[in-house]
Design a protein around this motif. Structure first.
Motif, PDB file in Angstrom:
ATOM      1  N   THR A  65       0.849  -1.188   0.000  1.00 27.31           N
ATOM      2  CA  THR A  65       0.000   0.000   0.000  1.00 27.31           C
ATOM      3  C   THR A  65       0.886   1.240   0.000  1.00 27.31           C
ATOM      4  OG1 THR A  65      -1.728  -1.163   1.215  1.00 27.31           O
ATOM      5  CG2 THR A  65      -1.787   1.242   1.254  1.00 27.31           C
ATOM      6  N   ALA A  66       0.684   2.125  -0.982  1.00 24.05           N
ATOM      7  CA  ALA A  66       1.540   3.308  -1.087  1.00 24.05           C
ATOM      8  C   ALA A  66       0.849   4.380  -1.917  1.00 24.05           C
ATOM      9  CB  ALA A  66       2.881   2.955  -1.712  1.00 24.05           C
ATOM     10  N   GLN A  67       1.233   5.631  -1.676  1.00 22.46           N
ATOM     11  CA  GLN A  67       0.833   6.726  -2.533  1.00 22.46           C
ATOM     12  C   GLN A  67       2.003   7.698  -2.650  1.00 22.46           C
ATOM     13  OE1 GLN A  67      -2.470   9.100  -1.137  1.00 22.46           O
ATOM     14  NE2 GLN A  67      -1.984   8.702   1.004  1.00 22.46           N
ATOM     15  N   PHE A  68       1.931   8.569  -3.676  1.00 25.10           N
ATOM     16  CA  PHE A  68       3.086   9.354  -4.063  1.00 25.10           C
ATOM     17  C   PHE A  68       2.679  10.807  -4.281  1.00 25.10           C
ATOM     18  CE2 PHE A  68       3.213   5.026  -5.631  1.00 25.10           C
ATOM     19  CZ  PHE A  68       4.418   4.563  -5.108  1.00 25.10           C
ATOM     20  N   SER A  69       3.655  11.707  -4.151  1.00 19.84           N
ATOM     21  CA  SER A  69       3.366  13.125  -4.316  1.00 19.84           C
ATOM     22  C   SER A  69       4.599  13.831  -4.866  1.00 19.84           C
ATOM     23  CB  SER A  69       2.965  13.743  -2.968  1.00 19.84           C
ATOM     24  OG  SER A  69       2.563  15.094  -3.121  1.00 19.84           O
ATOM     25  N   GLN A  70       4.356  14.860  -5.690  1.00 21.85           N
ATOM     26  CA  GLN A  70       5.451  15.650  -6.255  1.00 21.85           C
ATOM     27  C   GLN A  70       5.055  17.110  -6.272  1.00 21.85           C
ATOM     28  OE1 GLN A  70       6.436  14.729 -10.329  1.00 21.85           O
ATOM     29  NE2 GLN A  70       8.094  16.222 -10.427  1.00 21.85           N
ATOM     30  N   ASP A  71       5.955  17.962  -5.777  1.00 21.88           N
ATOM     31  CA  ASP A  71       5.766  19.412  -5.821  1.00 21.88           C
ATOM     32  C   ASP A  71       7.104  20.017  -6.226  1.00 21.88           C
ATOM     33  OD1 ASP A  71       4.945  22.004  -5.586  1.00 21.88           O
ATOM     34  OD2 ASP A  71       4.930  22.039  -3.399  1.00 21.88           O
ATOM     35  N   GLY A  72       7.282  20.233  -7.524  1.00 21.35           N
ATOM     36  CA  GLY A  72       8.575  20.686  -8.022  1.00 21.35           C
ATOM     37  C   GLY A  72       9.611  19.594  -7.829  1.00 21.35           C
ATOM     38  N   ASP A  73      10.734  19.946  -7.145  1.00 15.74           N
ATOM     39  CA  ASP A  73      11.754  18.926  -6.911  1.00 15.74           C
ATOM     40  C   ASP A  73      11.563  18.222  -5.578  1.00 15.74           C
ATOM     41  OD1 ASP A  73      12.693  20.745  -4.984  1.00 15.74           O
ATOM     42  OD2 ASP A  73      14.797  20.360  -5.488  1.00 15.74           O
ATOM     43  N   ARG A  74      10.448  18.496  -4.910  1.00 12.50           N
ATOM     44  CA  ARG A  74      10.109  17.811  -3.666  1.00 12.50           C
ATOM     45  C   ARG A  74       9.265  16.584  -4.004  1.00 12.50           C
ATOM     46  NH1 ARG A  74       6.521  21.174  -1.001  1.00 12.50           N
ATOM     47  NH2 ARG A  74       6.829  20.029   0.935  1.00 12.50           N
ATOM     48  N   LEU A  75       9.685  15.425  -3.483  1.00 10.25           N
ATOM     49  CA  LEU A  75       9.010  14.165  -3.755  1.00 10.25           C
ATOM     50  C   LEU A  75       8.619  13.509  -2.440  1.00 10.25           C
ATOM     51  CD1 LEU A  75      11.580  12.808  -6.380  1.00 10.25           C
ATOM     52  CD2 LEU A  75       9.488  14.101  -6.855  1.00 10.25           C
ATOM     53  N   GLY A  76       7.455  12.898  -2.408  1.00  8.56           N
ATOM     54  CA  GLY A  76       6.997  12.251  -1.180  1.00  8.56           C
ATOM     55  C   GLY A  76       6.441  10.869  -1.437  1.00  8.56           C
ATOM     56  N   ILE A  77       6.708   9.966  -0.504  1.00  2.53           N
ATOM     57  CA  ILE A  77       6.136   8.626  -0.553  1.00  2.53           C
ATOM     58  C   ILE A  77       5.531   8.299   0.797  1.00  2.53           C
ATOM     59  CG2 ILE A  77       6.578   6.160  -0.911  1.00  2.53           C
ATOM     60  CD1 ILE A  77       8.975   6.896  -2.605  1.00  2.53           C
ATOM     61  N   GLN A  78       4.303   7.845   0.807  1.00  3.66           N
ATOM     62  CA  GLN A  78       3.677   7.251   1.982  1.00  3.66           C
ATOM     63  C   GLN A  78       3.507   5.772   1.668  1.00  3.66           C
ATOM     64  OE1 GLN A  78       0.011   9.263   2.980  1.00  3.66           O
ATOM     65  NE2 GLN A  78       1.072  10.808   4.181  1.00  3.66           N
ATOM     66  N   ALA A  79       4.143   4.915   2.464  1.00  4.45           N
ATOM     67  CA  ALA A  79       4.134   3.488   2.134  1.00  4.45           C
ATOM     68  C   ALA A  79       4.081   2.627   3.379  1.00  4.45           C
ATOM     69  CB  ALA A  79       5.372   3.125   1.316  1.00  4.45           C
ATOM     70  N   GLN A  80       3.507   1.438   3.201  1.00  2.00           N
ATOM     71  CA  GLN A  80       3.599   0.389   4.192  1.00  2.00           C
ATOM     72  C   GLN A  80       4.754  -0.533   3.769  1.00  2.00           C
ATOM     73  OE1 GLN A  80      -0.237  -1.389   5.076  1.00  2.00           O
ATOM     74  NE2 GLN A  80      -1.265   0.588   5.063  1.00  2.00           N
TER      75      GLN A  80
END
Length: 237
Positions: A65-80
């Motif tokens: 289970t995971a979701q992803f995010s991008q804001d310019g050069d900022r990257l995010g992952i929420q994961a199990q």
């Protein structure tokens, strides 16, 4: 009329946020008055997490289970993910297909990492096919963990499973990670300032193909627990 249903549609607008992930709770209450007297109140609540869309050339993949995010050069992952070692390959990844090669240098900064477990992992991943969780050979990761410092894990025998490890130091945030490739040898480094690099370890990955996928990944190392990791400044040459 008795037994009939009432449906009332509504729209919820979540305020804009500079966070990579924003979780908001929606509360709804309905009051009823009966023609023959009496009343009732019903209440419900739900939460939703909003992310920024991920745009090309990045691709995403999750074997948990995971979701992803991008804001310019900022990257995010929420994961199990229960683990990323041996026969267990559960992770969420954002990656660039075919961008790793002999002579590559990949750098990323880990801005924050949820302390879901001392063995939660996040960092740089290289694999012949990141989207093939259980059989992608040429596998190597450079990781930061909340409780076990910085790690370099690699697949030494070509079966796609991580089976060798080097580790150093203790976690600090932000931290910079750098992974270099010379032939089929990968060297991992960390830095606390982005300029001075300390070797984590080096490993030979004989199954690494001429070009490979490269990107960032995260796991919580805690089943049914989601952990967020925020990255920035990802680059690969």
């Amino acid at each position: 009329m008795a037994g009939e249903k009432v449906r009332i549609p509504f729209t919820v607008t979540i305020a804009a946020s500079d966070k990579l992930f924003t979780t908001s709770t929606v509360n709804a209450t309905a009051d009823f008055r009966y023609v023959l007297g009496g009343s009732a109140t019903l209440a419900a609540a739900d939460s939703t997490t909003v992310n920024h869309p991920v745009t090309g050339p990045y691709k995403t993949f999750a074997s948990t289970t995971a979701q992803f995010s991008q804001d310019g050069d900022r990257l995010g992952i929420q994961a199990q993910g229960a683990d990323l070692w041996g026969s267990v390959n559960e992770y969420g990844a954002m990656y660039l297909p075919g961008k790793e090669h002999d002579g590559s240098t990949t750098i990323v900064r880990i801005d924050s990492q949820d302390d879901s477990n001392v063995w939660a992992k996040a960092g740089i991943m290289v694999r012949n096919d990141i989207g093939n969780a259980n059989a992608g050979a040429g596998h190597v990761i450079l990781a930061e963990t909340p409780g076990n410092g910085f790690l370099l894990d690699w697949d030494s025998d070509g079966d796609g499973l991580l089976d060798q490890q080097a580790s150093v130091a203790s976690a600090v945030y932000p931290a910079w990670l750098k992974l270099t490739r010379t032939g089929t040898t990968f060297s991992g480094y960390y830095s606390t300032d982005g300029s001075n690099w300390i070797l984590v370890g080096a490993g030979n990955v004989p199954s690494a193909t001429a070009t490979q996928d490269v990107g960032i990944y995260a796991i919580s190392h805690a089943p049914r627990t989601t952990a967020e990791v925020d990255f920035s400044g990802f680059s690969t040459t």
